[in-house]
Design a protein around this motif. Sequence first.
Motif, mmCIF file in Angstrom:
data_model
loop_
_atom_site.group_PDB
_atom_site.id
_atom_site.type_symbol
_atom_site.label_atom_id
_atom_site.label_comp_id
_atom_site.label_asym_id
_atom_site.label_seq_id
_atom_site.Cartn_x
_atom_site.Cartn_y
_atom_site.Cartn_z
ATOM 1 N N TYR A 117 -59.859 -49.639 -7.749
ATOM 2 C CA TYR A 117 -60.254 -48.893 -8.947
ATOM 3 C C TYR A 117 -60.611 -49.839 -10.080
ATOM 4 C CZ TYR A 117 -58.817 -44.433 -6.927
ATOM 5 O OH TYR A 117 -58.735 -43.303 -6.132
ATOM 6 N N LEU A 118 -59.831 -50.909 -10.254
ATOM 7 C CA LEU A 118 -60.134 -51.875 -11.306
ATOM 8 C C LEU A 118 -61.488 -52.522 -11.075
ATOM 9 C CD1 LEU A 118 -56.682 -53.671 -11.778
ATOM 10 C CD2 LEU A 118 -57.778 -52.036 -13.323
ATOM 11 N N TYR A 119 -61.811 -52.791 -9.813
ATOM 12 C CA TYR A 119 -63.084 -53.406 -9.448
ATOM 13 C C TYR A 119 -64.262 -52.571 -9.938
ATOM 14 C CZ TYR A 119 -66.891 -53.284 -5.962
ATOM 15 O OH TYR A 119 -68.119 -53.174 -5.330
ATOM 16 N N LEU A 120 -64.117 -51.232 -9.900
ATOM 17 C CA LEU A 120 -65.216 -50.363 -10.327
ATOM 18 C C LEU A 120 -65.202 -50.065 -11.820
ATOM 19 C CD1 LEU A 120 -65.585 -47.672 -7.522
ATOM 20 C CD2 LEU A 120 -67.034 -49.623 -7.987
ATOM 21 N N PHE A 121 -64.018 -50.038 -12.445
ATOM 22 C CA PHE A 121 -63.929 -49.554 -13.818
ATOM 23 C C PHE A 121 -63.877 -50.647 -14.874
ATOM 24 C CE2 PHE A 121 -62.047 -45.898 -11.482
ATOM 25 C CZ PHE A 121 -62.985 -44.956 -11.849
ATOM 26 N N VAL A 122 -63.350 -51.815 -14.526
ATOM 27 C CA VAL A 122 -63.041 -52.798 -15.562
ATOM 28 C C VAL A 122 -64.294 -53.293 -16.286
ATOM 29 C CG1 VAL A 122 -63.080 -54.814 -14.006
ATOM 30 C CG2 VAL A 122 -61.672 -54.861 -16.061
ATOM 31 N N THR A 123 -65.389 -53.534 -15.556
ATOM 32 C CA THR A 123 -66.575 -54.075 -16.212
ATOM 33 C C THR A 123 -67.236 -53.043 -17.121
ATOM 34 O OG1 THR A 123 -67.900 -53.500 -14.258
ATOM 35 C CG2 THR A 123 -67.054 -55.738 -14.393
ATOM 36 N N SER A 124 -67.339 -51.804 -16.653
ATOM 37 C CA SER A 124 -67.995 -50.767 -17.453
ATOM 38 C C SER A 124 -67.249 -50.511 -18.757
ATOM 39 C CB SER A 124 -68.084 -49.459 -16.654
ATOM 40 O OG SER A 124 -68.843 -49.633 -15.481
ATOM 41 N N VAL A 125 -65.926 -50.659 -18.719
ATOM 42 C CA VAL A 125 -65.110 -50.390 -19.906
ATOM 43 C C VAL A 125 -65.090 -51.594 -20.849
ATOM 44 C CG1 VAL A 125 -62.759 -49.911 -20.715
ATOM 45 C CG2 VAL A 125 -63.661 -48.717 -18.707
ATOM 46 N N LEU A 126 -64.931 -52.788 -20.302
ATOM 47 C CA LEU A 126 -64.695 -53.962 -21.146
ATOM 48 C C LEU A 126 -65.965 -54.675 -21.596
ATOM 49 C CD1 LEU A 126 -61.513 -55.575 -19.549
ATOM 50 C CD2 LEU A 126 -61.702 -54.051 -21.511
ATOM 51 N N ASN A 127 -67.087 -54.510 -20.881
ATOM 52 C CA ASN A 127 -68.312 -55.196 -21.306
ATOM 53 C C ASN A 127 -68.700 -54.888 -22.746
ATOM 54 O OD1 ASN A 127 -68.627 -56.577 -18.934
ATOM 55 N ND2 ASN A 127 -70.191 -55.239 -18.087
ATOM 56 N N PRO A 128 -68.792 -53.598 -23.148
ATOM 57 C CA PRO A 128 -69.146 -53.328 -24.546
ATOM 58 C C PRO A 128 -68.089 -53.817 -25.523
ATOM 59 C CG PRO A 128 -68.552 -51.292 -23.403
ATOM 60 C CD PRO A 128 -68.677 -52.344 -22.358
ATOM 61 N N VAL A 129 -66.812 -53.808 -25.103
ATOM 62 C CA VAL A 129 -65.739 -54.305 -25.978
ATOM 63 C C VAL A 129 -65.911 -55.798 -26.221
ATOM 64 C CG1 VAL A 129 -63.246 -54.628 -26.195
ATOM 65 C CG2 VAL A 129 -64.143 -52.519 -25.196
ATOM 66 N N ILE A 130 -66.187 -56.546 -25.156
ATOM 67 C CA ILE A 130 -66.367 -57.991 -25.271
ATOM 68 C C ILE A 130 -67.527 -58.321 -26.199
ATOM 69 C CG2 ILE A 130 -67.085 -60.066 -24.011
ATOM 70 C CD1 ILE A 130 -65.516 -58.950 -21.609
ATOM 71 N N TYR A 131 -68.671 -57.663 -25.989
ATOM 72 C CA TYR A 131 -69.838 -57.968 -26.813
ATOM 73 C C TYR A 131 -69.658 -57.493 -28.246
ATOM 74 C CZ TYR A 131 -72.732 -60.002 -23.218
ATOM 75 O OH TYR A 131 -73.241 -60.850 -22.266
#
Length: 314
Positions: free
Chosen positions: A280-294
């Motif tokens: 689940y983390l593999y699918l969700f982590v990037t979609s959630v954290l990418n906008p936060v990081i940028y």
Amino acid sequence: MAGFNSTSFHPATYQLTGFPGQEAAYHWIAVPFVVLYVTAMVGNCLVLCIVWADRRLHQPMYLFLCMLAVNDLGMSLSTLPTVLGTFCFHFTDIAFHACLAQMFFIHSFTFVESGILLAMAFDRLVAICNPLRYAAILTNPRIMGIGLAAVIKGTSTNLPFPFLIKRLPVCKRNILSHAYCLHSDMMRLACGDTTVNNIYGLFAALFTCGFDSMVIILSYIKILKTVLSIASHKQRLTALNTCASHICTVLLFYIPIVAVAVMHRFGKNVPHFVQILMSYLYLFVTSVLNPVIYSVKTKEIRKGIFRLFSRDVM
């Protein structure tokens, strides 16, 4: 063989699973998934709105960021119906062809994201190693062409997967391991020869994520050499800081993929609950954290968010 197609031996439906044995707590487990989906949707839409509204941000770096945001939205939307259906409504059945379609979109968005991250690495390479020709090299038509190439490469590489699954007879249970459909999970239920699926799956992974990650590493080796040749310490830090968001995004994308792959092949003693959680983390982590990081690391995006909300308040 009730529920099976008599000509292809495919189940009419697959049964999705969330966390086996925790069905009574699904209404609580659904809460963090809802939060993750809302965060991913709002965050990526916010990035798109900020870049769209400010013409000063119509630059290669931010156009690639918009492509990443659109891809992350697509990934979230491709898993949302079945994940929330499983945890919120205990609706676990999915039609065979719907499962094939979801599998296609999940893997396609994964492969396309890898290509976009490679394009963003190329953007940073040109910006740092050849800044005087940056605008001449990364023109708008070329940026669109790079984005289109990432989409074509990702989707075309993934196109054979549904056909490879359809040719396999299914004579085991039709219960999948997750609340969404993946090629490896559907292949596991087949009782036919899966050699072709395994070989092509390995080729697809190496041709997309494997090739892209190697080129990204080589790009950063070149970037690091160029940065270290800069005399001013302050300028070196400034140059590296422009890459910080992309480096974090690359690590967030590839580390879970590698962790899940290693766990599936060598983690027989790893608890099943941990394997499911990592998937689940593999699918969700990037979609959630990418906008936060940028939003945190990019000054222009932070300013755009501030202007957007200050305008709403006024």
